[in-house]
Design a protein around this motif. Structure first.
Motif, PDB file in Angstrom:
ATOM      1  N   ASP A   1      -3.398   5.226   3.444  1.00 48.73           N
ATOM      2  CA  ASP A   1      -4.447   4.731   2.294  1.00 48.73           C
ATOM      3  C   ASP A   1      -5.226   6.375   2.044  1.00 48.73           C
TER       4      ASP A   1
ATOM      5  N   GLN B   1      -6.466   3.994  -3.795  1.00 44.80           N
ATOM      6  CA  GLN B   1      -5.906   3.179  -3.100  1.00 44.80           C
ATOM      7  C   GLN B   1      -4.849   2.740  -3.696  1.00 44.80           C
TER       8      GLN B   1
ATOM      9  N   GLY C   1     -10.332   7.113   5.832  1.00 44.28           N
ATOM     10  CA  GLY C   1      -8.693   6.194   6.182  1.00 44.28           C
ATOM     11  C   GLY C   1      -7.516   6.524   6.806  1.00 44.28           C
TER      12      GLY C   1
ATOM     13  N   LYS D   1       0.801  -1.012   0.336  1.00 42.20           N
ATOM     14  CA  LYS D   1      -0.220   0.051  -0.045  1.00 42.20           C
ATOM     15  C   LYS D   1       0.554   1.147   0.403  1.00 42.20           C
TER      16      LYS D   1
END
Length: 522
Positions: A220, A179, A216, A74
């Protein structure tokens, strides 16, 4: 005990020792969380893997992220950023070094990302992208609303529901990832794509845009802090509402947008007038339910990753081979280039050498040397002959002295060899006689062949050779002109004549040595 006495210590091979160290290190540090600063990050390798280092003020460790793990991250590494890496410690026997194979990566607290975010905000502010003077007001009742968000998340449903309850309008959705690694590029492309639509076309051009995403962490929402998204929002000709995260979440696109909404639902309320206040609570409950479901799925996904982490992965099995292949591929390009340059240099050297030794150059050099020599060979030959003459005199004197010695020795040797020669002569006599007979027969055959080919034999049969006054043979009648002096050669002598068309006047013969050059026969 003697120094050369055999030892009972276990003897290791290099590969066995490297394997034992690798197993010991992996067993002791199978799963670690490591905090440090990213150093030497240059992006993914051509193979898709990522190599860099983690360091602090006293130490440094090599780090690698395999291609499969990197695509699932991420948060991507950035040069100089302090991060927390989760992975396992292993060794790379090809370099006798240890390294960490990273499975997940996260910033070391919010402070690191906030510092990077603040630096980027100051840069874009200096360029004027956040000036309030360039912000425009929203249309009161837009006919078409463009939404840039994920088509599968709760955000788009919240916006559509809010618009339906407040004031139904036509909505165009541009699906993007909100994302991940490609999120920023997709959001920027969507904003520019809506602006590229023509008014009155098959796909209507929106009157207002909403860029939305649910709440988030700062990691994020990081895609909406990228420069490509901020610049696309600032360049948009269509009024744009930024609805990223919750009310307390701020991203750089919020500063570049014409209007910032506290939530995606709030964005829907801003772009259309209010129709039903009661629908707000229902939509809020639906949004919370969707977020709870997303959190549950994310928690279950995290549990699944924790369980899967204990299983050996293909990356772990092929880690050393893959890294060795990457190192070899990195060295292959420069090696091939250096080899090609070396061969090119050799070819150029050979070409220059061949040019120096070409026939034309060699002939020219020899011609110049011949001109430069001039009369020197004659003088050198004369001097050499004089020197040789003196040497010959000296040699003759020495030979006269040695001849007497040699004669005595030869007389003795001849006496010894006479008997051998006598025995050999008895055998050579018949052989020599036969050889002489064969040579005589061959000589007679060659003599007969010579007589048959001699032009004088042809003259004896009644032919003659016609020559001009200079003695050159004439081969055809066209070469004879009137009054031209001719010389006729017969088998028994020569005669002079005067040439004329159709007649020849003989003259008295003069004694003359016959020429040796063969002329035409008539």
């Amino acid at each position: 005990m003697s120094d050369n006495a055999p030892s009972n210590a276990l003897e290791w091979s290099v590969s066995d020792l490297a394997g034992a160290l690798k197993r010991t290190l992996e067993d002791s540090f199978g799963h670690v969380r490591l905090r440090g600063e990213v150093s030497g990050y240059r992006g993914p390798h051509s193979s898709g893997h990522v190599y860099f280092s983690l360091k602090d003020q006293n130490a440094r460790i090599d780090a690698v992220i395999w291609k499969g793990s990197f695509s699932r991250l991420k948060f991507k590494p950035q040069e100089g950023l302090e991060v927390i890496a989760t992975g396992r410690i292993t060794t790379f026997p090809g370099k006798s070094s240890y390294q960490i194979v990273i499975d997940s990566l996260e910033p070391a607290g919010v402070g690191a990302l906030m510092a990077l975010l603040e630096e980027r905000r100051r840069k874009l502010t200096a360029e004027g992208l956040f000036d309030t003077a360039r912000k425009r007001s929203l249309p009161y009742l837009p006919r078409v609303i463009g939404v840039v968000t994920s088509p599968t998340g709760a955000v788009i449903r919240d916006i559509l529901h809010r618009l339906e309850d407040r004031f139904p309008r036509r909505v165009l959705v541009w699906p993007v990832r909100v994302q991940g690694e490609t999120s920023a590029a997709e959001v920027a492309a969507a904003i520019r794509g809506f602006n590229a639509l023509e008014r009155g076309g098959i796909i209507p051009r929106p009157d207002v845009l909403i860029v939305a995403r649910g709440g988030g962490s700062i990691e994020d929402l990081w895609g909406f802090n990228e420069e490509i998204v901020v610049r696309a929002a600032a360049e948009s000709d269509i009024p744009l509402v930024a609805a990223v995260g919750h009310e307390t979440d701020w991203t750089l696109i919020d500063h570049a947008a014409d209007v910032r909404a506290p939530t995606p639902t709030g964005a829907a309320e801003m772009v259309v007038p209010v129709r039903l206040e009661l629908a707000a609570m229902v939509l809020d409950l639906a949004r919370r339910h969707g977020e709870a479901a997303l959190r549950l799925v994310e928690r279950r996904r995290a549990d699944l990753r924790s369980v899967a982490r204990a299983l050996p992965t293909p990356d772990a099995l092929f880690a050393a081979k893959r890294q060795r292949l990457d190192l070899a591929s990195a060295r292959l390009g420069p090696a091939l280039l250096g080899n090609a340059r070396e061969h090119e240099k050799q070819l150029n050297d050979l070409a220059r050498k061949l040019q120096r030794f070409s026939p034309a150059a060699r002939i020219g050099s020899l011609r110049e040397r011949f001109k430069a020599v001039g009369e020197r060979p004659h003088d050198a030959m004369k001097r050499a002959l004089e020197g040789k003459h003196g040497e010959l005199k000296n040699i003759a004197q020495r030979l006269s002295l040695a001849r007497a010695v040699l004669l005595r020795a030869e007389v003795a040797r001849i006496g010894q060899s006479r008997e051998v020669v006598h025995r050999v002569s008895e055998r050579l006599g018949p052989a020599f006689a036969g050889q002489i007979a064969r040579k005589r027969a061959r000589l007679e055959a060659q003599s007969q062949l010579f007589d048959s080919l001699n032009y004088k034999s042809v003259l004896a049969r009644g032919f003659a050779i016609v020559r001009d006054a200079e003695g050159r043979p004439l081969h055809n009648a066209a070469a004879i002109t009137d009054g031209k002096a001719l010389l006729l050669e017969f088998a028994d002598g020569t005669a002079e004549a005067t040439g004329g068309r159709g007649q020849v006047k003989p003259k008295p013969a003069k004694p003359k040595t016959p020429p040796t050059e063969q002329g035409a026969l008539f």
